[in-house]
Design an enzyme around this catalytic site. Sequence first.
Site, PDB file in Angstrom:
ATOM      1  N   GLU A  91       0.533 -11.663  93.931  1.00 30.26           N
ATOM      2  CA  GLU A  91       1.080 -12.292  92.711  1.00 30.26           C
ATOM      3  C   GLU A  91       0.182 -12.118  91.487  1.00 30.26           C
ATOM      4  OE1 GLU A  91       1.907 -16.371  93.784  1.00 30.26           O
ATOM      5  OE2 GLU A  91       3.380 -15.804  95.274  1.00 30.26           O
ATOM      6  N   ASN A 134       1.448  -7.460  96.817  1.00 35.36           N
ATOM      7  CA  ASN A 134       2.543  -8.348  97.216  1.00 35.36           C
ATOM      8  C   ASN A 134       2.927  -9.279  96.059  1.00 35.36           C
ATOM      9  OD1 ASN A 134       4.192  -9.522  99.393  1.00 35.36           O
ATOM     10  ND2 ASN A 134       2.820 -11.297  99.308  1.00 35.36           N
ATOM     11  N   HIS A 170      11.450 -15.130  98.362  1.00 34.40           N
ATOM     12  CA  HIS A 170      11.673 -16.585  98.494  1.00 34.40           C
ATOM     13  C   HIS A 170      12.874 -16.916  97.617  1.00 34.40           C
ATOM     14  CE1 HIS A 170       8.087 -17.500 100.735  1.00 34.40           C
ATOM     15  NE2 HIS A 170       7.338 -16.856  99.866  1.00 34.40           N
ATOM     16  N   GLU A 200       8.034 -12.254 102.922  1.00 36.18           N
ATOM     17  CA  GLU A 200       8.048 -13.727 103.015  1.00 36.18           C
ATOM     18  C   GLU A 200       9.459 -14.284 102.906  1.00 36.18           C
ATOM     19  OE1 GLU A 200       5.158 -15.558 100.359  1.00 36.18           O
ATOM     20  OE2 GLU A 200       3.790 -13.864 100.549  1.00 36.18           O
ATOM     21  N   ASP A 202      12.620 -16.226 102.873  1.00 36.19           N
ATOM     22  CA  ASP A 202      13.299 -17.468 103.268  1.00 36.19           C
ATOM     23  C   ASP A 202      14.359 -17.769 102.217  1.00 36.19           C
ATOM     24  OD1 ASP A 202      11.690 -18.652 101.221  1.00 36.19           O
ATOM     25  OD2 ASP A 202      10.452 -19.756 102.644  1.00 36.19           O
TER      26      ASP A 202
HETATM   27  C1  XIL Z   1       2.316 -21.079 100.820  1.00 37.45           C
HETATM   28  C2  XIL Z   1       2.195 -21.672 102.209  1.00 37.45           C
HETATM   29  O1  XIL Z   1       3.398 -21.511 102.901  1.00 37.45           O
HETATM   30  C3  XIL Z   1       1.818 -23.136 102.106  1.00 37.45           C
HETATM   31  O2  XIL Z   1       1.555 -23.666 103.402  1.00 37.45           O
HETATM   32  C4  XIL Z   1       0.585 -23.291 101.225  1.00 37.45           C
HETATM   33  O3  XIL Z   1       0.292 -24.645 101.072  1.00 37.45           O
HETATM   34  C5  XIL Z   1       0.818 -22.655  99.879  1.00 37.45           C
HETATM   35  O4  XIL Z   1       1.156 -21.294 100.059  1.00 37.45           O
HETATM   36  N1  XIL Z   1       3.887 -17.050  98.087  1.00 37.45           N
HETATM   37  C6  XIL Z   1       2.841 -16.654  98.884  1.00 37.45           C
HETATM   38  C7  XIL Z   1       2.405 -17.526 100.003  1.00 37.45           C
HETATM   39  O5  XIL Z   1       2.342 -15.541  98.753  1.00 37.45           O
HETATM   40  O6  XIL Z   1       1.039 -17.411 100.256  1.00 37.45           O
HETATM   41  C8  XIL Z   1       2.771 -18.963  99.780  1.00 37.45           C
HETATM   42  O7  XIL Z   1       2.474 -19.676 100.961  1.00 37.45           O
HETATM   43  C9  XIL Z   1       4.230 -19.081  99.401  1.00 37.45           C
HETATM   44  C10 XIL Z   1       4.518 -18.342  98.129  1.00 37.45           C
END
Ligand code: XIL
Length: 297
Positions: A91, A134, A170, A200, A202
Amino acid sequence: MLVSENAFKLWAIHPTADRYTFEGADTLVEFAEAHGMKVRGHTLLWYRYMPDWIEKATFSPEQWDQVIHEHITTVVSRYKGRVQYWDVLNEAISDGGSGALRQTNWSDGLGPDFVDKVFTWAHEADPDALLFYNDYGAEGMNRKSDRVYALVKGMLERNVPIHGVGLQLHLTEAGVPRPEEVQRNIERLAELGLQVHITELDIRLPDRASADMFETQARLYRAYLEACLAVENCTAFVMWGFTDRYSWIPSFQAGFGHALIFDAAYRQKPAYFAIRDALAPQSSKLQDFGAGCNCTP
Ligand code: XIL
């Protein structure tokens, strides 16, 4: 393939300047090895959740070079040959119109070529590991994905070791990038010779979701999987957890949940069946997965 949600993050693995805490990451890597799974190391550098010793540091540029180089070298060498993929940088591109790289004290300290430096250091520590950039919101064809494309293209032109781009995905079921666009984005990254991982995924629903929403969610899970399967260089499809019992969504997005493919009681949801069906004709491609384990692919 196994991914740690937090164990490799700097605050978890290097909480104070003089102390590394490898227990969590070690446990994960050992589990993966025992079960014939690969590991994505997530992540070496992220602008969020840095421990105080980094966040409040006032190092000189030379000291930043030394501190971040030492961190990357220590973590990547420890898992050399055992962590096959690293999200070196997570990010780093801002959401604003400029699409500039986010400013942090460590990126300022490392200087304008900080991206090149950190990938180079990771590569030196494990030349066989595949290194990823990423990000979120850069999945379809849009301004942010154009920025990611330009960033990684520039790195390749400068001969910086980068092997792939991670698309987080996400999402909420109500507003999503069109799967065709995600595929187009994967294709243009492929044309650069890069791999793409869905890293990631979801898809969150409101707490009181209707049956229709679970169906929409299922269609979307399938559509993104198919976008990945359609392009040869899309080599991993990773969800941010598997059971709604343990998902980051309820504590980070008030009023939302139900984001994964098993519910909180570990029952399969429509999304589970949708991706299973999409994988069925691909079962020959899954042989590798079946080989190391005692399970039905
Ligand atoms: C999130 C985790 O799921 C949580 O448990 C933590 O508290 C914060 O980070 N993008 C990312 C991940 O790259 O590392 C993040 O993960 C979610 C958003």
